[in-house]
Design a protein around this motif. Sequence first.
Motif, PDB file in Angstrom:
ATOM      1  N   LEU A  91       0.827  -1.212   0.000  1.00  0.00           N
ATOM      2  CA  LEU A  91       0.000   0.000   0.000  1.00  0.00           C
ATOM      3  C   LEU A  91       0.862   1.262   0.000  1.00  0.00           C
ATOM      4  CD1 LEU A  91      -2.765  -1.120   2.514  1.00  0.00           C
ATOM      5  CD2 LEU A  91      -3.069  -0.695   0.071  1.00  0.00           C
ATOM      6  N   ARG A  92       1.975   1.216   0.719  1.00  0.00           N
ATOM      7  CA  ARG A  92       2.885   2.365   0.743  1.00  0.00           C
ATOM      8  C   ARG A  92       3.521   2.569  -0.631  1.00  0.00           C
ATOM      9  NH1 ARG A  92       4.277   6.885   2.072  1.00  0.00           N
ATOM     10  NH2 ARG A  92       2.024   6.757   2.311  1.00  0.00           N
ATOM     11  N   ALA A  93       3.854   1.476  -1.309  1.00  0.00           N
ATOM     12  CA  ALA A  93       4.438   1.582  -2.650  1.00  0.00           C
ATOM     13  C   ALA A  93       3.456   2.245  -3.614  1.00  0.00           C
ATOM     14  CB  ALA A  93       4.833   0.197  -3.161  1.00  0.00           C
ATOM     15  N   MET A  94       2.193   1.835  -3.567  1.00  0.00           N
ATOM     16  CA  MET A  94       1.185   2.427  -4.455  1.00  0.00           C
ATOM     17  C   MET A  94       0.983   3.902  -4.131  1.00  0.00           C
ATOM     18  SD  MET A  94      -1.705  -0.556  -4.993  1.00  0.00           S
ATOM     19  CE  MET A  94      -1.773  -1.211  -3.315  1.00  0.00           C
ATOM     20  N   ALA A  95       0.933   4.234  -2.848  1.00  0.00           N
ATOM     21  CA  ALA A  95       0.749   5.629  -2.446  1.00  0.00           C
ATOM     22  C   ALA A  95       1.917   6.483  -2.911  1.00  0.00           C
ATOM     23  CB  ALA A  95       0.594   5.712  -0.929  1.00  0.00           C
ATOM     24  N   LEU A  96       3.117   5.979  -2.776  1.00  0.00           N
ATOM     25  CA  LEU A  96       4.307   6.731  -3.188  1.00  0.00           C
ATOM     26  C   LEU A  96       4.322   6.976  -4.690  1.00  0.00           C
ATOM     27  CD1 LEU A  96       6.999   4.977  -0.956  1.00  0.00           C
ATOM     28  CD2 LEU A  96       6.261   7.370  -0.790  1.00  0.00           C
ATOM     29  N   CYS A  97       3.862   6.008  -5.451  1.00  0.00           N
ATOM     30  CA  CYS A  97       3.814   6.169  -6.898  1.00  0.00           C
ATOM     31  C   CYS A  97       2.865   7.304  -7.276  1.00  0.00           C
ATOM     32  CB  CYS A  97       3.378   4.864  -7.553  1.00  0.00           C
ATOM     33  SG  CYS A  97       3.429   4.907  -9.364  1.00  0.00           S
ATOM     34  N   VAL A  98       1.724   7.370  -6.619  1.00  0.00           N
ATOM     35  CA  VAL A  98       0.759   8.432  -6.889  1.00  0.00           C
ATOM     36  C   VAL A  98       1.330   9.791  -6.480  1.00  0.00           C
ATOM     37  CG1 VAL A  98      -1.502   9.357  -6.292  1.00  0.00           C
ATOM     38  CG2 VAL A  98      -1.237   6.906  -6.705  1.00  0.00           C
ATOM     39  N   TRP A 153      10.599   2.457  -5.808  1.00  0.00           N
ATOM     40  CA  TRP A 153      11.457   1.469  -6.481  1.00  0.00           C
ATOM     41  C   TRP A 153      12.032   0.480  -5.467  1.00  0.00           C
ATOM     42  CZ3 TRP A 153      12.515  -0.070 -11.316  1.00  0.00           C
ATOM     43  CH2 TRP A 153      13.697  -0.771 -11.558  1.00  0.00           C
ATOM     44  N   ALA A 154      12.513   1.006  -4.342  1.00  0.00           N
ATOM     45  CA  ALA A 154      13.076   0.133  -3.309  1.00  0.00           C
ATOM     46  C   ALA A 154      12.011  -0.811  -2.746  1.00  0.00           C
ATOM     47  CB  ALA A 154      13.701   0.974  -2.187  1.00  0.00           C
ATOM     48  N   ALA A 158      11.724  -4.855  -2.618  1.00  0.00           N
ATOM     49  CA  ALA A 158      11.436  -5.594  -1.391  1.00  0.00           C
ATOM     50  C   ALA A 158      10.251  -6.539  -1.566  1.00  0.00           C
ATOM     51  CB  ALA A 158      11.162  -4.628  -0.241  1.00  0.00           C
ATOM     52  N   LEU A 159       9.312  -6.180  -2.449  1.00  0.00           N
ATOM     53  CA  LEU A 159       8.113  -6.982  -2.680  1.00  0.00           C
ATOM     54  C   LEU A 159       8.288  -8.006  -3.800  1.00  0.00           C
ATOM     55  CD1 LEU A 159       5.504  -4.097  -2.417  1.00  0.00           C
ATOM     56  CD2 LEU A 159       5.733  -6.003  -0.806  1.00  0.00           C
ATOM     57  N   GLY A 160       9.463  -8.016  -4.417  1.00  0.00           N
ATOM     58  CA  GLY A 160       9.749  -9.014  -5.442  1.00  0.00           C
ATOM     59  C   GLY A 160       9.383  -8.634  -6.862  1.00  0.00           C
ATOM     60  N   PHE A 161       8.929  -7.403  -7.095  1.00  0.00           N
ATOM     61  CA  PHE A 161       8.571  -6.966  -8.447  1.00  0.00           C
ATOM     62  C   PHE A 161       9.786  -6.489  -9.234  1.00  0.00           C
ATOM     63  CE2 PHE A 161       4.567  -6.491  -6.117  1.00  0.00           C
ATOM     64  CZ  PHE A 161       3.686  -7.148  -6.969  1.00  0.00           C
ATOM     65  N   LEU A 176       9.132   2.189 -15.531  1.00  0.00           N
ATOM     66  CA  LEU A 176       8.875   0.824 -15.074  1.00  0.00           C
ATOM     67  C   LEU A 176       8.113   0.838 -13.746  1.00  0.00           C
ATOM     68  CD1 LEU A 176       9.160  -2.199 -15.415  1.00  0.00           C
ATOM     69  CD2 LEU A 176      11.437  -2.051 -14.349  1.00  0.00           C
ATOM     70  N   VAL A 177       8.452   1.761 -12.853  1.00  0.00           N
ATOM     71  CA  VAL A 177       7.735   1.891 -11.586  1.00  0.00           C
ATOM     72  C   VAL A 177       6.249   2.083 -11.844  1.00  0.00           C
ATOM     73  CG1 VAL A 177       7.365   3.380  -9.578  1.00  0.00           C
ATOM     74  CG2 VAL A 177       9.694   2.816 -10.283  1.00  0.00           C
ATOM     75  N   VAL A 178       5.931   3.059 -12.688  1.00  0.00           N
ATOM     76  CA  VAL A 178       4.534   3.375 -12.990  1.00  0.00           C
ATOM     77  C   VAL A 178       3.851   2.199 -13.681  1.00  0.00           C
ATOM     78  CG1 VAL A 178       3.003   4.887 -14.311  1.00  0.00           C
ATOM     79  CG2 VAL A 178       4.989   5.855 -13.097  1.00  0.00           C
TER      80      VAL A 178
END
Length: 259
Positions: A91-98, A153-154, A158-161, A176-178
């Motif tokens: 959830l933090r990864a998705m929030a950071l992307c936005v 990205w980090a 950590a999540l394996g993507f 790639l992140v997006v």
Amino acid sequence: MRPEVIRQLIVIHLLFLIFTIGGCRREVTTNRPEVNQAQLQNVSMKEKEALDRKKRSMAQLRAERIPVNEGLPIIETESEAKFRSTEQVALRAMALCVVASRAEGLDENMTKKLIADFRLSENLTPKEKEFIFNANPSAHDRSQFVWRYECCWALLWALGFVEDLKTPNSICDVQLVVRIIRDHGRDDFLKKARLRSKAEILDTTDLVYRYHWAVRDAQLNSRKSPTGLNPDVVMERHYVLNWLVGYLGQEWDDVSTDT
């Protein structure tokens, strides 16, 4: 004063000294915590884990010709670190992307749509909300929040993507992140997220911690960053990894990057 009175006073004084000294010894003895051999071994094993991790990090830094601070402390062990859950990290990864997309130039309406589509309204921090819902964020704020792509990205690593985090000497692949988050969508992203082992995450956290010391030491002494390390990338990785391992129990807006 009569002799018998003096003798009585001497006896009383001696008895007082004996009682007081004996009492102190008993207090120290009875309150001393008992540490059995198993506990000592456990402490030793934890210390060995952290020291071995530090040694591996320093060996890698030396191989990359990056300055090493022998006195820099060890970090948390696997049993001490308060890791975030896989869901929290995703959830933090998705929030950071936005947030980073907004900083890059995504308009306010589209940002709100993404927050709704990914159901992230409860996962944004106070500072992030203040920035996102500002109709005209300052150039300074944009420049600060756009670096959150590096944190994202980090977390994708950590999540394996993302397979390899690589040395922090260049910015991440923003497209790639997006694409990873956009193409999966919220539910599939949460479903496929698999947090790496505690040992692997702590190894990387320890290494980045020592990278950051080398960068800051260069800055304080007016030298170029060692072997091309990007100070901003290093700092963002240190920030996000400290959050991931629960450093000092700090929440996202308050994470510190001590070196």
